[in-house]
Design an enzyme around this catalytic site. Structure first.
Site, mmCIF file in Angstrom:
data_model
loop_
_atom_site.group_PDB
_atom_site.id
_atom_site.type_symbol
_atom_site.label_atom_id
_atom_site.label_comp_id
_atom_site.label_asym_id
_atom_site.label_seq_id
_atom_site.Cartn_x
_atom_site.Cartn_y
_atom_site.Cartn_z
ATOM 1 N N SER A 61 0.834 -1.210 0.000
ATOM 2 C CA SER A 61 0.000 0.000 0.000
ATOM 3 C C SER A 61 0.868 1.259 0.000
ATOM 4 O O SER A 61 0.366 2.356 -0.265
ATOM 5 C CB SER A 61 -0.935 0.008 1.221
ATOM 6 O OG SER A 61 -0.182 0.101 2.408
ATOM 7 N N TYR A 101 12.317 1.080 -0.439
ATOM 8 C CA TYR A 101 11.287 0.028 -0.423
ATOM 9 C C TYR A 101 10.176 0.359 -1.423
ATOM 10 O O TYR A 101 9.761 -0.484 -2.229
ATOM 11 C CB TYR A 101 10.722 -0.095 0.995
ATOM 12 C CG TYR A 101 9.624 -1.124 1.152
ATOM 13 C CD1 TYR A 101 9.919 -2.477 1.230
ATOM 14 C CD2 TYR A 101 8.289 -0.733 1.245
ATOM 15 C CE1 TYR A 101 8.903 -3.423 1.389
ATOM 16 C CE2 TYR A 101 7.276 -1.663 1.400
ATOM 17 C CZ TYR A 101 7.594 -3.008 1.472
ATOM 18 O OH TYR A 101 6.587 -3.937 1.623
HETATM 19 P P1 NDP Z 1 8.448 -11.233 6.559
HETATM 20 O O1 NDP Z 1 9.779 -10.579 6.653
HETATM 21 O O2 NDP Z 1 7.659 -11.397 7.786
HETATM 22 O O3 NDP Z 1 8.619 -12.632 5.792
HETATM 23 C C1 NDP Z 1 9.341 -12.605 4.589
HETATM 24 C C2 NDP Z 1 9.278 -13.921 3.884
HETATM 25 O O4 NDP Z 1 10.039 -13.784 2.666
HETATM 26 C C3 NDP Z 1 9.921 -15.038 4.675
HETATM 27 O O5 NDP Z 1 9.266 -16.260 4.382
HETATM 28 C C4 NDP Z 1 11.345 -15.060 4.132
HETATM 29 O O6 NDP Z 1 11.921 -16.342 4.144
HETATM 30 C C5 NDP Z 1 11.131 -14.669 2.691
HETATM 31 N N1 NDP Z 1 12.319 -14.050 2.131
HETATM 32 C C6 NDP Z 1 12.913 -12.887 2.515
HETATM 33 N N2 NDP Z 1 14.022 -12.698 1.794
HETATM 34 C C7 NDP Z 1 14.119 -13.749 0.947
HETATM 35 C C8 NDP Z 1 15.062 -14.127 -0.040
HETATM 36 N N3 NDP Z 1 16.138 -13.379 -0.317
HETATM 37 N N4 NDP Z 1 14.862 -15.274 -0.713
HETATM 38 C C9 NDP Z 1 13.780 -16.054 -0.455
HETATM 39 N N5 NDP Z 1 12.865 -15.753 0.475
HETATM 40 C C10 NDP Z 1 13.042 -14.610 1.169
HETATM 41 O O7 NDP Z 1 7.617 -10.344 5.493
HETATM 42 P P2 NDP Z 1 6.029 -10.181 5.293
HETATM 43 O O8 NDP Z 1 5.353 -11.493 5.347
HETATM 44 O O9 NDP Z 1 5.555 -9.073 6.130
HETATM 45 O O10 NDP Z 1 6.030 -9.659 3.789
HETATM 46 C C11 NDP Z 1 5.702 -10.499 2.692
HETATM 47 C C12 NDP Z 1 5.518 -9.600 1.482
HETATM 48 O O11 NDP Z 1 4.483 -8.653 1.759
HETATM 49 C C13 NDP Z 1 6.757 -8.786 1.148
HETATM 50 O O12 NDP Z 1 6.889 -8.673 -0.262
HETATM 51 C C14 NDP Z 1 6.465 -7.430 1.773
HETATM 52 O O13 NDP Z 1 7.171 -6.399 1.147
HETATM 53 C C15 NDP Z 1 4.968 -7.345 1.561
HETATM 54 N N6 NDP Z 1 4.263 -6.410 2.428
HETATM 55 C C16 NDP Z 1 4.206 -6.597 3.795
HETATM 56 C C17 NDP Z 1 3.505 -5.717 4.587
HETATM 57 C C18 NDP Z 1 3.397 -5.853 6.059
HETATM 58 O O14 NDP Z 1 2.891 -4.919 6.719
HETATM 59 N N7 NDP Z 1 3.815 -6.956 6.658
HETATM 60 C C19 NDP Z 1 2.807 -4.551 3.991
HETATM 61 C C20 NDP Z 1 2.944 -4.449 2.567
HETATM 62 C C21 NDP Z 1 3.625 -5.348 1.829
HETATM 63 P P3 NDP Z 1 13.273 -16.728 4.936
HETATM 64 O O15 NDP Z 1 13.116 -16.309 6.354
HETATM 65 O O16 NDP Z 1 13.347 -18.221 4.748
HETATM 66 O O17 NDP Z 1 14.403 -16.025 4.237
#
Ligand code: NDP
Length: 248
Positions: free
Chosen positions: A144, A157
């Site tokens: 968002s 970001y």
């Molecule tokens: P988290 O940081 O809580 O989780 C991130 C996930 O992505 C984990 O499963 C992690 O796996 C994986 N990940 C991160 N880096 C890598 C990498 N280099 N390669 C493979 N996997 C990776 O994030 P969210 O769940 O909050 O976010 C998920 C998506 O939603 C993102 O794209 C974020 O930008 C978006 N988003 C989130 C919001 C929020 O408020 N939470 C709001 C708006 C968008 P591992 O630990 O195994 O590396």
């Protein structure tokens, strides 16, 4: 409750080991899809997601692939196709949030953000659609923040998420004739490891939530489930904001 409307379909969810990605993987499996998740830093949590799906009678596998490593991403797609026979639904969820004030952002952080949040999305999409038939689904997880930037230090970001939104728009024209839809879900503040309810960001954005609370990962997963379903065949090129009214 499970609709099983994804029976016979294969989903590939990047970053499915935790938070929103894990909720998406579980939801799509609950709806009947076989699910391949990628992970990078959390092998135990990835295994736990796979186990949870299998306990419910679903099919799932976890593949280690750094989203910032194009070769690893391509290999993960190939591996998922080998295991499950194809890919019908791609969810580009993996993302990171490095940043800071504009004059303090390092080139290393910039390069990593582009690699994971932009190149990772491009490469996974390019590779997955090579295996996708008519009825396929590409779903990006944006933010968002592309609609309303509520606080400073997030310019890098937001740059990466804006790139994904632009990619989404034009890709629709490439893949529409093949019967593949392309959509982006833009979550607002959602309670995850990245942005925990009660954490520093929530102090700033919490009062702006129209519904008075943070989102839950399952509430983003339900939007992804709809876009994955046969019912969403006419929805393509959409930016669907799921943010509890944060940017309304
Ligand atoms: P988290 O940081 O809580 O989780 C991130 C996930 O992505 C984990 O499963 C992690 O796996 C994986 N990940 C991160 N880096 C890598 C990498 N280099 N390669 C493979 N996997 C990776 O994030 P969210 O769940 O909050 O976010 C998920 C998506 O939603 C993102 O794209 C974020 O930008 C978006 N988003 C989130 C919001 C929020 O408020 N939470 C709001 C708006 C968008 P591992 O630990 O195994 O590396």
């Amino acid at each position: 409750m499970s609709s099983q409307n994804l029976q016979g379909r294969v989903a590939f969810v990047t970053g499915g080991s935790r938070s929103i990605g894990a909720a998406i993987a579980k939801r799509l499996a609950n709806d009947g899809a076989a699910v391949a998740i990628t992970y990078h830093g959390s092998p135990e949590r990835a295994a736990a997601v796979v186990d949870a799906i299998k306990v419910e009678g679903g099919r799932a596998a976890a593949i280690r692939a750094d989203a910032g490593d194009a070769t690893a991403v391509r290999a993960a797609v190939t591996e998922a196709v080998r295991m499950f026979g194809g890919i019908d639904i791609l969810v580009n969820n993996a993302g990171i949030a490095l940043g800071g004030p504009i004059d303090e952002i390092t080139e290393a952080d910039y390069n990593r953000m582009i690699a994971v949040n932009v190149t990772g999305v491009f490469v996974a999409t390019q590779e997955a659609v090579r295996h996708m038939k008519s009825g396929g689904r590409v779903i990006h997880i944006g933010s968002s923040m592309v609609r309303y930037a509520a606080f400073p230090t997030a310019s890098l970001y937001t740059l990466t998420k804006g790139a994904v939104a632009g990619f989404n728009r034009s890709l629709v024209r490439d893949l529409g004739p093949r019967g593949i839809t392309v959509n982006t879900v833009h979550p607002g503040p959602t309670d995850t490891d990245m942005n925990p309810d009660g954490g520093p960001v929530s102090k700033i954005v919490g009062p702006g939530m129209a519904i008075g609370r943070y989102g839950k990962p399952e509430e983003i997963a339900s939007v992804v489930a709809y876009l994955s379903s046969p019912e969403a065949a006419f929805v393509t090129g959409a930016d669907i904001v799921a943010d509890g009214g944060f940017t309304a």
